[in-house]
Motif scaffolding. Structure first.
Motif, PDB file in Angstrom:
ATOM      1  N   ILE A  72       0.833  -1.050   0.117  1.00 12.13           N
ATOM      2  CA  ILE A  72      -0.022   0.028  -0.043  1.00 12.13           C
ATOM      3  C   ILE A  72       0.862   1.252  -0.199  1.00 12.13           C
ATOM      4  O   ILE A  72       0.469   2.382  -0.667  1.00 12.13           O
ATOM      5  N   SER A  73       2.012   1.155   0.704  1.00 10.02           N
ATOM      6  CA  SER A  73       2.983   2.329   0.625  1.00 10.02           C
ATOM      7  C   SER A  73       3.300   2.703  -0.836  1.00 10.02           C
ATOM      8  O   SER A  73       3.697   3.752  -0.903  1.00 10.02           O
ATOM      9  N   ASN A  74       3.668   1.645  -1.565  1.00  8.03           N
ATOM     10  CA  ASN A  74       3.939   1.655  -3.235  1.00  8.03           C
ATOM     11  C   ASN A  74       2.738   2.003  -4.180  1.00  8.03           C
ATOM     12  O   ASN A  74       3.284   2.043  -5.235  1.00  8.03           O
ATOM     13  N   PHE A  75       1.703   1.838  -3.481  1.00  5.70           N
ATOM     14  CA  PHE A  75       0.324   1.994  -4.190  1.00  5.70           C
ATOM     15  C   PHE A  75      -0.325   3.170  -4.724  1.00  5.70           C
ATOM     16  O   PHE A  75      -0.994   3.728  -3.587  1.00  5.70           O
ATOM     17  N   ALA A  76       0.009   3.672  -5.568  1.00  5.19           N
ATOM     18  CA  ALA A  76      -0.256   5.059  -6.096  1.00  5.19           C
ATOM     19  C   ALA A  76      -1.413   4.866  -6.978  1.00  5.19           C
ATOM     20  O   ALA A  76      -2.070   6.043  -7.548  1.00  5.19           O
ATOM     21  N   ASP A  77      -2.003   3.876  -7.523  1.00  2.61           N
ATOM     22  CA  ASP A  77      -3.002   3.765  -8.616  1.00  2.61           C
ATOM     23  C   ASP A  77      -4.362   4.657  -8.329  1.00  2.61           C
ATOM     24  O   ASP A  77      -4.867   5.319  -8.968  1.00  2.61           O
ATOM     25  N   LEU A  78      -4.834   4.025  -7.109  1.00  4.26           N
ATOM     26  CA  LEU A  78      -6.016   4.670  -6.784  1.00  4.26           C
ATOM     27  C   LEU A  78      -6.005   6.264  -6.492  1.00  4.26           C
ATOM     28  O   LEU A  78      -6.921   6.875  -7.043  1.00  4.26           O
ATOM     29  N   ILE A  79      -4.751   6.637  -5.868  1.00  2.00           N
ATOM     30  CA  ILE A  79      -4.840   8.157  -5.644  1.00  2.00           C
ATOM     31  C   ILE A  79      -4.612   8.809  -6.820  1.00  2.00           C
ATOM     32  O   ILE A  79      -5.354   9.910  -7.089  1.00  2.00           O
TER      33      ILE A  79
ATOM     34  N   VAL B 286       3.921   9.668  -0.961  1.00  2.00           N
ATOM     35  CA  VAL B 286       5.279   9.387  -1.699  1.00  2.00           C
ATOM     36  C   VAL B 286       5.034   8.800  -3.093  1.00  2.00           C
ATOM     37  O   VAL B 286       5.789   9.265  -4.024  1.00  2.00           O
ATOM     38  N   ALA B 287       4.489   7.745  -2.907  1.00  5.98           N
ATOM     39  CA  ALA B 287       4.482   6.776  -4.433  1.00  5.98           C
ATOM     40  C   ALA B 287       3.943   7.865  -5.406  1.00  5.98           C
ATOM     41  O   ALA B 287       4.453   7.659  -6.590  1.00  5.98           O
ATOM     42  N   SER B 288       2.718   8.295  -5.295  1.00  3.83           N
ATOM     43  CA  SER B 288       2.293   9.474  -6.331  1.00  3.83           C
ATOM     44  C   SER B 288       3.161  10.517  -6.584  1.00  3.83           C
ATOM     45  O   SER B 288       3.216  11.144  -7.599  1.00  3.83           O
ATOM     46  N   TYR B 289       3.977  10.874  -5.763  1.00  2.25           N
ATOM     47  CA  TYR B 289       4.751  12.133  -5.713  1.00  2.25           C
ATOM     48  C   TYR B 289       6.089  11.688  -6.563  1.00  2.25           C
ATOM     49  O   TYR B 289       6.477  12.520  -7.699  1.00  2.25           O
ATOM     50  N   ILE B 290       6.483  10.625  -6.549  1.00  9.91           N
ATOM     51  CA  ILE B 290       7.279  10.052  -7.459  1.00  9.91           C
ATOM     52  C   ILE B 290       6.867  10.049  -8.489  1.00  9.91           C
ATOM     53  O   ILE B 290       7.693  10.143  -9.703  1.00  9.91           O
ATOM     54  N   PHE B 291       5.575   9.613  -8.851  1.00 10.66           N
ATOM     55  CA  PHE B 291       4.945   9.605 -10.214  1.00 10.66           C
ATOM     56  C   PHE B 291       5.065  10.978 -10.935  1.00 10.66           C
ATOM     57  O   PHE B 291       5.362  10.957 -12.068  1.00 10.66           O
TER      58      PHE B 291
END
Length: 311
Positions: A243-250, A265-270
């Protein structure tokens, strides 16, 4: 000139030595294709991606690519957006894992009891896990939209909202949208794994405890939880990392907004990699997240080992 280690040995000893070497090397030869595949597909891209953290890699800058040392990390140290994303990640991960575990455990306990139509109920419970996350995000975004979705109107009818509104556009409530979608999508994982662990508990233990006068709560705390503890530790560890690496839903539901209130953080990386096209800075953020998750994983494993030693 090629050196032969078996030169000068009798023919029988030479064959025996070759056979021993072959037997010792045989397991490695069998696993070699898988190891080569893992190194080629996983480790090589990982090392290359981590090297970007120490280089200036910007797609729109043809002169980038040089070594910059720790410059990205110095920038990251002063990046308020990163700290906000880190706080959001803690909230997003903690709430999602906790709710998924609680509802997954409840479903596992219910499905562990025999009843008519249990097979159909199990299939329905596990159905969300089969839905693609992109489609899950779209569905929940539509459900929470007051123009086309029913949820805001139901919440308004129950008196939980002053008016039918989209919580995804409310900075105070926006994070709850992806969390609800994530909980709905991730409950089957806990239900499946915990149900398998429950079915492995010997039934005679419950019968003996009931004969001794133990109630349902006592049986749960004295028998069920201790047997489930190893499975709980592993599932919570895995889901926390995922979930910490899970940015799909966000990304699908809020795109990090409004006002970065759902940016993790994951979506910020994206965002840094595929919108700002700064792969060097994005890799530095990813490296920090990797270190944090490794530290968390080691802590959980050490804690589990301590508990097992005490038991």
């Amino acid at each position: 000139m090629v050196f032969d280690a078996t030169a000068g040995l009798p023919e029988s000893r030479r064959r025996s030595l070759i056979d021993r070497i072959t037997r010792h090397a045989e397991p490695y030869l069998y696993t070699a294709p898988a190891l080569i595949l893992i190194v080629t597909i996983m480790l090589a891209p990982l090392v290359l991606g981590l090297s970007y953290a120490f280089r200036d890699v910007q797609l729109l800058n043809p002169f980038s690519g040089g070594y910059v040392g720790l410059d990205h990390f110095r920038t990251l140290y002063d990046d308020d957006n990163f700290y906000r994303a880190l706080r959001n990640t803690l909230w997003w991960t903690g709430a999602s894992v906790f709710l998924q575990f609680v509802f997954g455990l409840i479903l596992a306990l219910l499905l562990d009891r025999p009843f008519a139509g249990r097979a159909i109920a199990q299939a329905l419970v596990f159905l969300p896990w089969a839905v693609p996350t992109f489609l899950t995000g779209l569905n929940w975004a539509w459900l929470l939209n007051p123009v086309i979705g029913p949820l805001p109107h139901w919440l308004y009818a129950l008196g939980l909202m002053s008016e039918p509104a989209n919580i995804l556009s409310n900075p105070q409530l926006a994070m709850w949208g992806p969390i609800i979608a994530n909980v709905w999508w991730g409950i089957p994982f806990f239900a499946i794994t915990l149900l398998a662990a429950l079915q492995a508990i010997p039934r005679d233990l419950y019968e003996a405890a009931a004969i001794d006068g133990a109630g349902a709560v006592k049986r749960f705390t004295s028998i069920t939880l201790p047997f489930l503890a190893p499975t709980i530790a592993i599932t919570v560890l895995l889901r926390t990392v995922w979930i910490s690496n899970f940015a799909d839903l966000i990304i699908v539901m809020t795109n990090g907004g409004p006002a970065d209130r759902t940016q993790i953080v994951a979506s910020y990386i994206f965002t840094q990699a595929f919108r700002a096209l700064d792969f060097g800075y994005a890799s530095a953020i990813a490296l920090v997240l990797l270190v944090l998750l490794l530290a968390y994983s080691m802590l959980i494993v050490m804690l589990r080992q301590v508990l097992m030693d005490r038991a």
